[in-house]
Design an enzyme around this catalytic site. Structure first.
Site, PDB file in Angstrom:
ATOM      1  CE1 TYR A  51      -3.008  -3.070   0.418  1.00 53.05           C
ATOM      2  CE2 TYR A  51      -3.282  -2.556   2.745  1.00 53.05           C
ATOM      3  CZ  TYR A  51      -3.558  -3.351   1.662  1.00 53.05           C
ATOM      4  OH  TYR A  51      -4.394  -4.428   1.810  1.00 53.05           O
ATOM      5  N   GLY A 198     -14.121  -6.607   1.903  1.00 51.18           N
ATOM      6  CA  GLY A 198     -15.157  -6.303   0.916  1.00 51.18           C
ATOM      7  C   GLY A 198     -16.570  -6.551   1.411  1.00 51.18           C
ATOM      8  N   PRO A 199     -16.862  -6.328   2.703  1.00 44.68           N
ATOM      9  CG  PRO A 199     -16.980  -5.385   4.846  1.00 44.68           C
ATOM     10  CD  PRO A 199     -16.009  -5.730   3.752  1.00 44.68           C
ATOM     11  CB  ALA A 201     -20.513  -5.638  -2.398  1.00 44.43           C
ATOM     12  CE  LYS A 202     -14.539  -3.494  -6.483  1.00 41.90           C
ATOM     13  NZ  LYS A 202     -14.151  -3.696  -7.879  1.00 41.90           N
ATOM     14  N   GLY A 203     -19.539  -0.579  -1.820  1.00 39.35           N
ATOM     15  CA  GLY A 203     -20.595   0.402  -1.523  1.00 39.35           C
ATOM     16  C   GLY A 203     -21.979  -0.027  -1.960  1.00 39.35           C
ATOM     17  CG  LEU A 204     -22.613  -2.476  -5.476  1.00 39.99           C
ATOM     18  CD1 LEU A 204     -22.170  -3.757  -6.173  1.00 39.99           C
ATOM     19  CD2 LEU A 204     -23.618  -1.729  -6.333  1.00 39.99           C
ATOM     20  CG  LEU A 205     -23.938  -5.320  -0.090  1.00 41.44           C
ATOM     21  CD1 LEU A 205     -23.173  -6.516   0.448  1.00 41.44           C
ATOM     22  CD2 LEU A 205     -25.396  -5.699  -0.345  1.00 41.44           C
ATOM     23  CE  LYS A 208     -23.237   8.524   0.305  1.00 44.32           C
ATOM     24  NZ  LYS A 208     -21.937   9.236   0.241  1.00 44.32           N
TER      25      LYS A 208
END
Length: 303
Positions: A51, A198-199, A201-205, A208
């Site tokens: 990183y 990734g809990p 899912a890139k903001g899908l959950l 927003k």
């Protein structure tokens, strides 16, 4: 914040860990995120030598120096930056791991790393040599425990058979349920903990969710699938709670999971994630409903 035991180690990690990749390189802003995590009771901080070309480790180490004995510090190894810094190559060799750990310790400004993880891995690796490196680092006191970060079933099975890993980091969410059928039960049976990434899912959950839907879709979900499934999930499950709560609590429902690693780019996100983790657990009916609405998915590659 509640803690869970990490595998067969004596490390007790908070149910929420801070994924440090997204804290940025502005030291003041990054420190504020880390200090907020500490204020919320988080004791588990996950970084990697990859990183920000090592800058992340420096910032994390500096911010945690005064509380070092009270936190679980995790880092990763195996990805080697090319000289031009435009890409990296995979190197799980014993010589590289044993040299890289010294550089990580220097950047983190600490004498030991609590959890050192192989940052990937393929079945073509010299796995016995890699394990030997981690075992030697453990006996030499540079690391307390080791694990792997992988979603490859064939690699995970080899490490279960041949090593003393205490954890496996893997992607897991309501929209990526691949670990459920195979990895989670297998690891739980062998006393190895799962640390999820990734809990959301890139903001899908998150709340927003629909703003985050793209033409690419996500995993086994097309754009059309997501536009159908996400509103149903929210309508049936969110109610008075945020969808972040539902998503993070879902990860904690399986006994193999020790901690959910969530990234944050602001103190507000840390606080929201902490509220979600501290919220009531999902009921059996809610878990069953999630499994009915979402897809059961499987690992198709790296068998």
């Amino acid at each position: 914040m509640k803690k869970r035991k990490l595998g067969k180690s004596d490390l007790w990690v908070t149910e929420l860990g801070l994924g440090c990749m997204s804290i940025g390189t502005d030291e003041k802003a990054a420190r504020e995120i880390i200090e907020t995590a500490l204020d919320e009771g988080i004791n588990y901080f996950d970084t990697a030598d990859l990183y920000d070309f090592g800058e992340n480790e420096k910032i994390v180490g500096s911010a945690l120096k005064q509380v070092r004995e009270n936190v679980i510090l995790a880092s990763k190894v195996g990805n080697r930056w090319n000289q031009d810094k435009k890409g990296w190559s995979w190197d799980p060799s014993k010589s590289y791991i044993k040299e890289a750990v010294k550089q990580s310790l220097k950047r983190l400004d600490t004498d030991y790393i609590d959890l050192y993880q192989l940052h990937g891995g393929t079945i073509e690796d010299q796995i016995e040599e890699t394990i030997e490196a981690f075992e030697e680092l453990k006996s030499e006191g540079y690391i307390r425990y080791y694990g792997i970060s992988s979603i490859r079933p064939n690699v995970i099975r080899e490490y279960i058979k041949k090593s003393h890993i205490v954890s496996v980091m893997m992607q897991y969410s309501i929209l990526d349920r691949r670990p459920e059928e195979e990895a989670l039960p297998l690891l739980h049976e062998h006393g190895i903990s799962v640390v999820t990434r990734g809990p959301l899912a890139k903001g899908l959950l998150s709340d927003k969710m629909l703003e985050k839907v793209s033409q690419k879709g996500y995993q086994d979900y097309s754009q059309e699938d997501l536009l159908t499934v996400l509103p149903v999930l929210k309508d049936k499950l969110a109610g008075d709670r945020s969808f972040t709560e539902v998503a993070l609590q879902y990860n904690l429902t399986h006994p193999a999971v020790a901690s959910v690693i969530a990234g944050a780019s602001s103190p507000e996100q840390v606080r929201a994630n902490a509220r979600a983790i501290n919220s009531p657990s999902l009921t059996e009916d809610e878990i069953a409903l999630i499994k009915t609405i979402s897809k059961t998915t499987y690992y198709k590659e790296h068998r």
